[in-house]
Design a protein around this motif. Structure first.
Motif, PDB file in Angstrom:
ATOM      1  N   GLU A  59      40.188 -15.509  79.798  1.00  0.00           N
ATOM      2  CA  GLU A  59      40.825 -16.823  78.758  1.00  0.00           C
ATOM      3  C   GLU A  59      40.126 -16.813  77.612  1.00  0.00           C
ATOM      4  N   LEU A  60      39.941 -15.629  76.813  1.00  0.00           N
ATOM      5  CA  LEU A  60      39.646 -15.757  75.430  1.00  0.00           C
ATOM      6  C   LEU A  60      40.462 -15.413  74.079  1.00  0.00           C
ATOM      7  N   GLY A  61      41.916 -15.331  75.048  1.00  0.00           N
ATOM      8  CA  GLY A  61      42.980 -15.605  74.180  1.00  0.00           C
ATOM      9  C   GLY A  61      43.832 -15.324  74.398  1.00  0.00           C
ATOM     10  N   GLU A  62      45.093 -15.388  74.031  1.00  0.00           N
ATOM     11  CA  GLU A  62      46.609 -15.881  74.984  1.00  0.00           C
ATOM     12  C   GLU A  62      47.218 -13.905  73.859  1.00  0.00           C
ATOM     13  N   VAL A  63      48.149 -13.726  74.502  1.00  0.00           N
ATOM     14  CA  VAL A  63      49.108 -12.735  74.103  1.00  0.00           C
ATOM     15  C   VAL A  63      50.880 -14.377  73.606  1.00  0.00           C
ATOM     16  N   ARG A  64      50.947 -14.249  72.529  1.00  0.00           N
ATOM     17  CA  ARG A  64      51.979 -15.529  71.971  1.00  0.00           C
ATOM     18  C   ARG A  64      53.227 -14.327  71.651  1.00  0.00           C
ATOM     19  N   ARG A  65      54.044 -15.407  71.190  1.00  0.00           N
ATOM     20  CA  ARG A  65      55.483 -14.792  71.353  1.00  0.00           C
ATOM     21  C   ARG A  65      56.345 -15.262  70.198  1.00  0.00           C
ATOM     22  N   TYR A  66      56.611 -14.639  69.353  1.00  0.00           N
ATOM     23  CA  TYR A  66      57.618 -15.130  68.573  1.00  0.00           C
ATOM     24  C   TYR A  66      59.535 -14.744  68.672  1.00  0.00           C
ATOM     25  N   SER A  67      60.105 -15.441  68.046  1.00  0.00           N
ATOM     26  CA  SER A  67      61.252 -15.318  68.339  1.00  0.00           C
ATOM     27  C   SER A  67      61.806 -14.592  67.349  1.00  0.00           C
ATOM     28  N   VAL A  68      62.120 -12.438  67.115  1.00  0.00           N
ATOM     29  CA  VAL A  68      62.796 -11.774  66.876  1.00  0.00           C
ATOM     30  C   VAL A  68      64.178 -12.603  65.879  1.00  0.00           C
ATOM     31  N   VAL A  69      64.561 -12.807  66.390  1.00  0.00           N
ATOM     32  CA  VAL A  69      65.825 -13.671  65.742  1.00  0.00           C
ATOM     33  C   VAL A  69      65.483 -14.825  65.103  1.00  0.00           C
ATOM     34  N   ASP A  70      64.875 -15.022  65.075  1.00  0.00           N
ATOM     35  CA  ASP A  70      63.945 -16.316  63.657  1.00  0.00           C
ATOM     36  C   ASP A  70      63.073 -15.070  62.613  1.00  0.00           C
ATOM     37  N   LEU A  71      62.646 -14.570  62.993  1.00  0.00           N
ATOM     38  CA  LEU A  71      62.435 -13.734  62.142  1.00  0.00           C
ATOM     39  C   LEU A  71      63.619 -13.178  60.864  1.00  0.00           C
ATOM     40  N   CYS A  72      63.923 -12.291  61.826  1.00  0.00           N
ATOM     41  CA  CYS A  72      65.809 -12.022  61.329  1.00  0.00           C
ATOM     42  C   CYS A  72      65.957 -12.873  60.054  1.00  0.00           C
ATOM     43  N   GLU A  73      65.990 -14.187  60.602  1.00  0.00           N
ATOM     44  CA  GLU A  73      67.458 -15.188  60.093  1.00  0.00           C
ATOM     45  C   GLU A  73      66.509 -15.321  58.568  1.00  0.00           C
ATOM     46  N   ALA A  74      65.047 -15.284  58.861  1.00  0.00           N
ATOM     47  CA  ALA A  74      64.062 -15.774  57.553  1.00  0.00           C
ATOM     48  C   ALA A  74      63.517 -14.934  56.850  1.00  0.00           C
ATOM     49  N   HIS A  75      64.348 -13.349  56.791  1.00  0.00           N
ATOM     50  CA  HIS A  75      64.154 -12.383  56.088  1.00  0.00           C
ATOM     51  C   HIS A  75      65.454 -11.340  55.520  1.00  0.00           C
ATOM     52  N   GLY A  76      66.727 -12.735  56.033  1.00  0.00           N
ATOM     53  CA  GLY A  76      68.002 -12.116  55.808  1.00  0.00           C
ATOM     54  C   GLY A  76      68.450 -10.925  56.139  1.00  0.00           C
ATOM     55  N   ALA A  77      68.024 -10.816  57.684  1.00  0.00           N
ATOM     56  CA  ALA A  77      68.637  -9.494  58.701  1.00  0.00           C
ATOM     57  C   ALA A  77      69.354 -10.029  59.571  1.00  0.00           C
ATOM     58  N   SER A  78      69.892  -8.827  60.285  1.00  0.00           N
ATOM     59  CA  SER A  78      71.054  -9.639  61.244  1.00  0.00           C
ATOM     60  C   SER A  78      70.516  -9.518  62.406  1.00  0.00           C
ATOM     61  N   PHE A  79      69.885 -10.615  63.654  1.00  0.00           N
ATOM     62  CA  PHE A  79      70.154  -9.359  64.837  1.00  0.00           C
ATOM     63  C   PHE A  79      71.246  -9.104  65.503  1.00  0.00           C
ATOM     64  N   VAL A  80      71.287  -8.184  66.516  1.00  0.00           N
ATOM     65  CA  VAL A  80      72.525  -7.764  67.364  1.00  0.00           C
ATOM     66  C   VAL A  80      70.936  -7.286  68.666  1.00  0.00           C
ATOM     67  N   GLN A  81      71.856  -8.583  70.037  1.00  0.00           N
ATOM     68  CA  GLN A  81      71.689  -8.128  71.011  1.00  0.00           C
ATOM     69  C   GLN A  81      71.780  -6.849  71.751  1.00  0.00           C
ATOM     70  N   GLY A  82      71.283  -5.861  72.271  1.00  0.00           N
ATOM     71  CA  GLY A  82      71.418  -5.029  72.981  1.00  0.00           C
ATOM     72  C   GLY A  82      70.487  -3.948  73.895  1.00  0.00           C
ATOM     73  N   ARG A  83      70.604  -2.835  74.105  1.00  0.00           N
ATOM     74  CA  ARG A  83      70.150  -1.923  73.974  1.00  0.00           C
ATOM     75  C   ARG A  83      70.059  -0.502  73.652  1.00  0.00           C
ATOM     76  N   LEU A  84      69.201   0.343  73.083  1.00  0.00           N
ATOM     77  CA  LEU A  84      70.160   1.277  72.969  1.00  0.00           C
ATOM     78  C   LEU A  84      70.393   2.359  73.599  1.00  0.00           C
ATOM     79  N   GLN A  85      71.145   3.384  73.738  1.00  0.00           N
ATOM     80  CA  GLN A  85      71.737   4.001  75.155  1.00  0.00           C
ATOM     81  C   GLN A  85      71.683   5.372  74.716  1.00  0.00           C
ATOM     82  N   ALA A  86      72.543   5.829  73.982  1.00  0.00           N
ATOM     83  CA  ALA A  86      72.689   6.651  73.539  1.00  0.00           C
ATOM     84  C   ALA A  86      72.551   6.908  71.171  1.00  0.00           C
TER      85      ALA A  86
END
Length: 431
Positions: A59-86
């Motif tokens: 209880e000395l800290g916590e893992v914080r989470r950030y929206s990847v979608v929001d980070l991409c939008e804020a910095h002019g990149a597009s976000f594509v959801q999916g898992r690279l397989q090949a």
């Protein structure tokens, strides 16, 4: 599904939403915004700031989470959801569980997979291990656990969290008035041996002060009875509980070269060996040091090479790693920085103040400030904090790269919840 880029720009697909992927996205938008269309491909929409996972059980800290979608939008990149397989390198197409994605340049930034090695141990992966470790601390507090062995397995390992757990557990036991025998076993010649005699001695003194017995230079294995065997010819340990780290292996991406542990070979600029238009950065590569700050530096190297290739006025300098990190122990802070050349430390620096800016656990050139602007976690623990403001000059970029110095006010927290900050040493033989 197929996504298309703007007709006059090269399309860069970044596969991975972790430290390397996000740093790379930010760097590309910074270095060549008019020349490149950047798409970040990730199977998850959240980025977890995992270095603070070791602090959660205490209880000395916590893992914080950030929206990847929001980070991409804020910095002019597009976000594509999916898992690279090949990867179909002949057609320049990345294949996911959702479809195909054309690329002009593809960067693999998938990180590493984590495998449990010792069945008898509590394997600390990240924040997912918090409940199990809190249970262990409960047994330390009530006196039913009086000895713990912390084990670094052979192979590719990031040993920093285990050092932190051992040191914070020693402080926890002392605060609870419990006499707990703690030991740490590692195949490395010594904790922080990679950084030379100064760092080696600092860690040796710290473990000695905390009463943690270190067994270095051994292969480690366990038995069903919970014994720890140190080979060759080492002592046998019989702790009440065992805590270990996972071994790291590379991602499984069909169509790309890899070594026997599935890590992807790259050159000094991050280009995947023998494959045109494909790059890699971070823990998924064959570079032996697996750490967030190093992953960010690899991403910056790849970003510079891609920007220069696209025609930007950017120098594509080769990868020259500089180690920065924070080791949380529950006591006073010390900082250390070192560059790594030919497997050895060079230009090592120790100081009582921060050696980079922002003073976060992941020293990413762009990611740390970006997360800082959205209330990123800092280097200190949660709770009541009595601070002394200190004004110091801090590096905004790694040594040798363009940049300016900023002056910052740092609150150096005092008290039992303070962190101690040291560089990290990769585990495994020869490190």
């Amino acid at each position: 599904m197929t996504t298309d880029s703007s007709p006059n720009r090269r399309r860069v697909v970044v596969a991975g939403g972790g430290v390397a992927g996000l740093e790379l996205m930010l760097a590309l938008r910074d270095l060549a915004p008019e020349l490149l269309d950047v798409a970040l491909l990730s199977d998850g929409t959240q980025f977890a700031y995992r270095p603070l996972s070791v602090a959660e059980p205490f209880e000395l800290g916590e893992v914080r989470r950030y929206s990847v979608v929001d980070l991409c939008e804020a910095h002019g990149a597009s976000f594509v959801q999916g898992r690279l397989q090949a990867v179909d390198t002949d057609r320049a197409v990345a294949l996911t569980d959702e479809g195909e994605h054309r690329y002009d340049e593809l960067v693999i930034a998938l990180g590493a997979d984590r495998l449990s090695v010792f069945r008898e141990a509590l394997t600390f992966f990240d924040q997912r291990s918090t409940p199990g470790y809190k249970d262990l601390l409960g047994h330390v507090a009530d006196g039913t656990v009086s000895s713990i062995a912390f084990l670094v397995p052979a192979g590719v390992v990031w040993p920093f969290p285990l050092y932190e757990l051992a040191l914070m557990t020693s402080a926890f036991a002392a605060d609870k008035g419990r006499d707990v025998k703690l030991s740490l076993a590692t195949p490395a010649s010594a904790p922080l041996a990679l950084f030379g005699e100064r760092a080696r001695k600092a860690m040796s003194d710290l473990f000695s002060e905390r009463g943690i017995e270190v067994h270095a230079g051994y292969d480690v294995r366990t038995t069903e009875a919970g014994r720890v065997l140190l080979e060759p010819n080492g002592p046998a340990l019989q702790p009440d509980r065992i805590v270990a780290l996972p071994r790291l292996v590379g991602p499984s991406v069909r169509g790309l070269p890899h070594d026997h542990d599935r890590f992807i070979p790259v050159d000094e600029h991050g280009s995947v060996e023998g494959v045109d238009g494909v790059w890699a950065a971070g823990d998924c590569t064959t570079f032996p040091v697996k750490q967030g700050g190093i992953a960010a530096q690899q991403a910056d190297t790849v970003a510079a090479a891609l920007a220069a290739k696209a025609g930007a006025d950017v120098e594509a300098a080769p990868f020259r790693p500089v180690m920065r990190g924070m080791l949380l122990t529950g006591r006073a802070p010390t900082w250390l920085r070192a560059s790594i050349a030919e497997g050895r430390a060079a230009d090592s620096v120790t100081a009582g103040n921060a050696l980079w800016w922002p003073p976060a656990k992941i020293a990413g050139d762009r990611l740390a400030p970006a997360l800082g602007s959205t209330d990123a976690p800092g280097a200190v623990a949660q709770g009541e904090q009595a601070g002394v403001p200190v004004e110091v000059e801090l590096e905004t970029r790694p040594p040798g790269s363009p940049g300016v110095k900023r002056r910052a006010i740092l609150a150096h927290v005092r008290g039992e919840a303070d962190p101690r900050l040291l560089e990290f040493e990769p585990g495994g033989h020869g490190l």
